[in-house]
Write a protein that holds these residues in place. Structure first.
Motif, PDB file in Angstrom:
ATOM      1  N   PRO A  27      21.004  48.680  48.750  1.00  0.00           N
ATOM      2  CA  PRO A  27      22.448  48.639  48.497  1.00  0.00           C
ATOM      3  C   PRO A  27      22.717  48.047  47.114  1.00  0.00           C
ATOM      4  O   PRO A  27      21.919  47.272  46.602  1.00  0.00           O
ATOM      5  CB  PRO A  27      22.976  47.722  49.596  1.00  0.00           C
ATOM      6  N   PRO A  28      23.850  48.401  46.509  1.00  0.00           N
ATOM      7  CA  PRO A  28      24.181  47.788  45.223  1.00  0.00           C
ATOM      8  C   PRO A  28      24.449  46.292  45.420  1.00  0.00           C
ATOM      9  O   PRO A  28      24.889  45.879  46.493  1.00  0.00           O
ATOM     10  CB  PRO A  28      25.452  48.520  44.792  1.00  0.00           C
ATOM     11  N   PRO A  29      24.168  45.477  44.404  1.00  0.00           N
ATOM     12  CA  PRO A  29      24.424  44.046  44.557  1.00  0.00           C
ATOM     13  C   PRO A  29      25.922  43.759  44.645  1.00  0.00           C
ATOM     14  O   PRO A  29      26.739  44.510  44.126  1.00  0.00           O
ATOM     15  CB  PRO A  29      23.819  43.443  43.286  1.00  0.00           C
ATOM     16  N   GLY A  30      26.266  42.679  45.334  1.00  0.00           N
ATOM     17  CA  GLY A  30      27.671  42.281  45.437  1.00  0.00           C
ATOM     18  C   GLY A  30      28.300  42.734  46.736  1.00  0.00           C
ATOM     19  O   GLY A  30      27.687  43.447  47.535  1.00  0.00           O
ATOM     20  N   PRO A  31      29.558  42.316  46.961  1.00  0.00           N
ATOM     21  CA  PRO A  31      30.254  42.686  48.203  1.00  0.00           C
ATOM     22  C   PRO A  31      30.480  44.193  48.311  1.00  0.00           C
ATOM     23  O   PRO A  31      30.868  44.842  47.338  1.00  0.00           O
ATOM     24  CB  PRO A  31      31.588  41.950  48.099  1.00  0.00           C
ATOM     25  N   GLU A  32      30.244  44.732  49.477  1.00  0.00           N
ATOM     26  CA  GLU A  32      30.398  46.162  49.714  1.00  0.00           C
ATOM     27  C   GLU A  32      31.855  46.588  49.535  1.00  0.00           C
ATOM     28  O   GLU A  32      32.777  45.921  50.014  1.00  0.00           O
ATOM     29  CB  GLU A  32      29.937  46.498  51.132  1.00  0.00           C
ATOM     30  N   GLY A  33      32.064  47.676  48.813  1.00  0.00           N
ATOM     31  CA  GLY A  33      33.405  48.215  48.609  1.00  0.00           C
ATOM     32  C   GLY A  33      34.194  47.533  47.511  1.00  0.00           C
ATOM     33  O   GLY A  33      35.369  47.831  47.316  1.00  0.00           O
ATOM     34  N   CYS A  34      33.577  46.612  46.792  1.00  0.00           N
ATOM     35  CA  CYS A  34      34.267  45.881  45.723  1.00  0.00           C
ATOM     36  C   CYS A  34      33.639  46.213  44.375  1.00  0.00           C
ATOM     37  O   CYS A  34      32.471  46.555  44.295  1.00  0.00           O
ATOM     38  CB  CYS A  34      34.167  44.378  45.962  1.00  0.00           C
ATOM     39  N   ASP A  35      34.434  46.089  43.307  1.00  0.00           N
ATOM     40  CA  ASP A  35      33.946  46.358  41.957  1.00  0.00           C
ATOM     41  C   ASP A  35      33.813  45.062  41.172  1.00  0.00           C
ATOM     42  O   ASP A  35      34.790  44.325  41.009  1.00  0.00           O
ATOM     43  CB  ASP A  35      34.909  47.292  41.215  1.00  0.00           C
ATOM     44  N   ASN A  36      32.616  44.810  40.684  1.00  0.00           N
ATOM     45  CA  ASN A  36      32.347  43.645  39.859  1.00  0.00           C
ATOM     46  C   ASN A  36      32.855  43.927  38.444  1.00  0.00           C
ATOM     47  O   ASN A  36      32.402  44.858  37.796  1.00  0.00           O
ATOM     48  CB  ASN A  36      30.843  43.366  39.845  1.00  0.00           C
ATOM     49  N   ILE A  37      33.798  43.121  37.964  1.00  0.00           N
ATOM     50  CA  ILE A  37      34.332  43.326  36.612  1.00  0.00           C
ATOM     51  C   ILE A  37      33.836  42.244  35.643  1.00  0.00           C
ATOM     52  O   ILE A  37      34.419  42.055  34.578  1.00  0.00           O
ATOM     53  CB  ILE A  37      35.874  43.411  36.603  1.00  0.00           C
ATOM     54  N   ASP A  38      32.776  41.555  36.006  1.00  0.00           N
ATOM     55  CA  ASP A  38      32.209  40.523  35.143  1.00  0.00           C
ATOM     56  C   ASP A  38      31.771  41.145  33.817  1.00  0.00           C
ATOM     57  O   ASP A  38      30.926  42.027  33.790  1.00  0.00           O
ATOM     58  CB  ASP A  38      31.019  39.862  35.839  1.00  0.00           C
ATOM     59  N   GLY A  39      32.386  40.702  32.723  1.00  0.00           N
ATOM     60  CA  GLY A  39      32.048  41.222  31.403  1.00  0.00           C
ATOM     61  C   GLY A  39      32.588  42.610  31.127  1.00  0.00           C
ATOM     62  O   GLY A  39      32.131  43.280  30.210  1.00  0.00           O
ATOM     63  N   ARG A  40      33.574  43.044  31.890  1.00  0.00           N
ATOM     64  CA  ARG A  40      34.110  44.401  31.752  1.00  0.00           C
ATOM     65  C   ARG A  40      35.628  44.387  31.615  1.00  0.00           C
ATOM     66  O   ARG A  40      36.293  43.431  31.997  1.00  0.00           O
ATOM     67  CB  ARG A  40      33.748  45.242  32.985  1.00  0.00           C
ATOM     68  N   VAL A  41      36.138  45.500  31.097  1.00  0.00           N
ATOM     69  CA  VAL A  41      37.574  45.752  31.035  1.00  0.00           C
ATOM     70  C   VAL A  41      37.816  47.033  31.818  1.00  0.00           C
ATOM     71  O   VAL A  41      37.157  48.048  31.571  1.00  0.00           O
ATOM     72  CB  VAL A  41      38.054  45.935  29.578  1.00  0.00           C
ATOM     73  N   VAL A  42      38.742  46.987  32.776  1.00  0.00           N
ATOM     74  CA  VAL A  42      39.033  48.158  33.598  1.00  0.00           C
ATOM     75  C   VAL A  42      40.533  48.416  33.606  1.00  0.00           C
ATOM     76  O   VAL A  42      41.331  47.504  33.409  1.00  0.00           O
ATOM     77  CB  VAL A  42      38.512  47.990  35.055  1.00  0.00           C
ATOM     78  N   ASP A  43      40.899  49.657  33.829  1.00  0.00           N
ATOM     79  CA  ASP A  43      42.301  50.040  33.994  1.00  0.00           C
ATOM     80  C   ASP A  43      42.496  50.428  35.449  1.00  0.00           C
ATOM     81  O   ASP A  43      41.829  51.339  35.949  1.00  0.00           O
ATOM     82  CB  ASP A  43      42.658  51.202  33.071  1.00  0.00           C
ATOM     83  N   VAL A  44      43.411  49.726  36.127  1.00  0.00           N
ATOM     84  CA  VAL A  44      43.667  49.968  37.545  1.00  0.00           C
ATOM     85  C   VAL A  44      45.173  50.006  37.762  1.00  0.00           C
ATOM     86  O   VAL A  44      45.875  49.043  37.448  1.00  0.00           O
ATOM     87  CB  VAL A  44      43.045  48.859  38.430  1.00  0.00           C
ATOM     88  N   GLN A  45      45.660  51.120  38.271  1.00  0.00           N
ATOM     89  CA  GLN A  45      47.069  51.294  38.602  1.00  0.00           C
ATOM     90  C   GLN A  45      47.988  50.851  37.470  1.00  0.00           C
ATOM     91  O   GLN A  45      48.968  50.132  37.667  1.00  0.00           O
ATOM     92  CB  GLN A  45      47.421  50.573  39.901  1.00  0.00           C
ATOM     93  N   GLY A  46      47.652  51.269  36.258  1.00  0.00           N
ATOM     94  CA  GLY A  46      48.489  50.989  35.102  1.00  0.00           C
ATOM     95  C   GLY A  46      48.318  49.614  34.497  1.00  0.00           C
ATOM     96  O   GLY A  46      49.029  49.254  33.567  1.00  0.00           O
ATOM     97  N   LEU A  47      47.377  48.814  35.009  1.00  0.00           N
ATOM     98  CA  LEU A  47      47.136  47.477  34.473  1.00  0.00           C
ATOM     99  C   LEU A  47      45.757  47.420  33.834  1.00  0.00           C
ATOM    100  O   LEU A  47      44.789  47.946  34.378  1.00  0.00           O
ATOM    101  CB  LEU A  47      47.215  46.419  35.575  1.00  0.00           C
ATOM    102  N   ARG A  48      45.665  46.766  32.695  1.00  0.00           N
ATOM    103  CA  ARG A  48      44.368  46.530  32.045  1.00  0.00           C
ATOM    104  C   ARG A  48      43.898  45.141  32.464  1.00  0.00           C
ATOM    105  O   ARG A  48      44.583  44.145  32.230  1.00  0.00           O
ATOM    106  CB  ARG A  48      44.509  46.614  30.539  1.00  0.00           C
ATOM    107  N   ILE A  49      42.726  45.083  33.101  1.00  0.00           N
ATOM    108  CA  ILE A  49      42.201  43.859  33.682  1.00  0.00           C
ATOM    109  C   ILE A  49      40.801  43.606  33.124  1.00  0.00           C
ATOM    110  O   ILE A  49      39.979  44.517  33.078  1.00  0.00           O
ATOM    111  CB  ILE A  49      42.140  43.977  35.221  1.00  0.00           C
ATOM    112  N   ALA A  50      40.550  42.364  32.707  1.00  0.00           N
ATOM    113  CA  ALA A  50      39.231  41.965  32.208  1.00  0.00           C
ATOM    114  C   ALA A  50      38.721  40.804  33.042  1.00  0.00           C
ATOM    115  O   ALA A  50      39.517  40.030  33.580  1.00  0.00           O
ATOM    116  CB  ALA A  50      39.319  41.561  30.740  1.00  0.00           C
ATOM    117  N   GLY A  51      37.395  40.685  33.140  1.00  0.00           N
ATOM    118  CA  GLY A  51      36.839  39.618  33.968  1.00  0.00           C
ATOM    119  C   GLY A  51      35.621  38.945  33.372  1.00  0.00           C
ATOM    120  O   GLY A  51      34.836  39.575  32.668  1.00  0.00           O
TER     121      GLY A  51
END
Length: 163
Positions: A27-51
């Motif tokens: 299985p991929p590391p981390g919680p199932e069904g969740c996206d790890n945004i550590d060190g990333r920038v993502v666009d979700v539902q019109g919001l730009r989110i970084a983690g």
């Protein structure tokens, strides 16, 4: 569901699968069904989110960093944000971190004082919201704080936030 790893989480770096014959069965590391945004920038539902996950190093273990190490990680993230801003003309909306920005937790111990580089990210990009965990209030109500126009909120144990 988006998340960043905390100091008590196991390492989420992919394992060396060189000698494992059935790679797709892991299985991929981390919680199932969740996206790890550590060190990333993502666009979700019109919001730009970084983690950025992790805390200040206070013992050996994954997801713990010195101020300098997190500063380098934050610079990489800042570069990603600037590239996206140039291409799409938008700034950062939400910064998600495990540890607080430096000085925002009213903590005296070194493990909870926060990262200076998070202050720089907030001052440079002025997101609407910066959320963090790591500081457990143990029944106390922690106030919402501000850095310029950015709301800084400790989301331990959980929080519903209106934007």
């Amino acid at each position: 569901m988006l998340y960043v790893p905390g100091n008590h989480d196991p390492s989420l770096k992919p394992a060396d699968l060189t000698w494992i014959p059935l790679r797709e069965t892991l299985p991929p590391p981390g919680p199932e069904g969740c996206d790890n945004i550590d060190g990333r920038v993502v666009d979700v539902q019109g919001l730009r989110i970084a983690g950025l996950g992790g805390s200040l190093r206070y013992k050996d273990g994954p997801n713990q960093y010195s101020q300098g190490q997190m500063g380098r990680r934050a610079l990489k993230l800042e570069f990603q944000i600037r590239l996206k801003r140039v291409r799409q003309g938008r700034k950062l909306d939400i910064l998600v971190t495990h540890a607080p920005p430096f000085g925002m937790a009213d903590a005296k111990d070194s493990a909870h004082v926060g990262f200076v580089s998070f202050l720089r990210l907030i001052r440079n990009f002025q997101p609407l919201l910066a959320v963090h965990g790591h500081v457990h209030p143990y029944g106390r109500a922690l106030p919402e704080r501000k850095i310029g126009p950015t709301r800084v909120i400790n989301v331990i144990p959980s929080r519903v936030i209106d934007l």
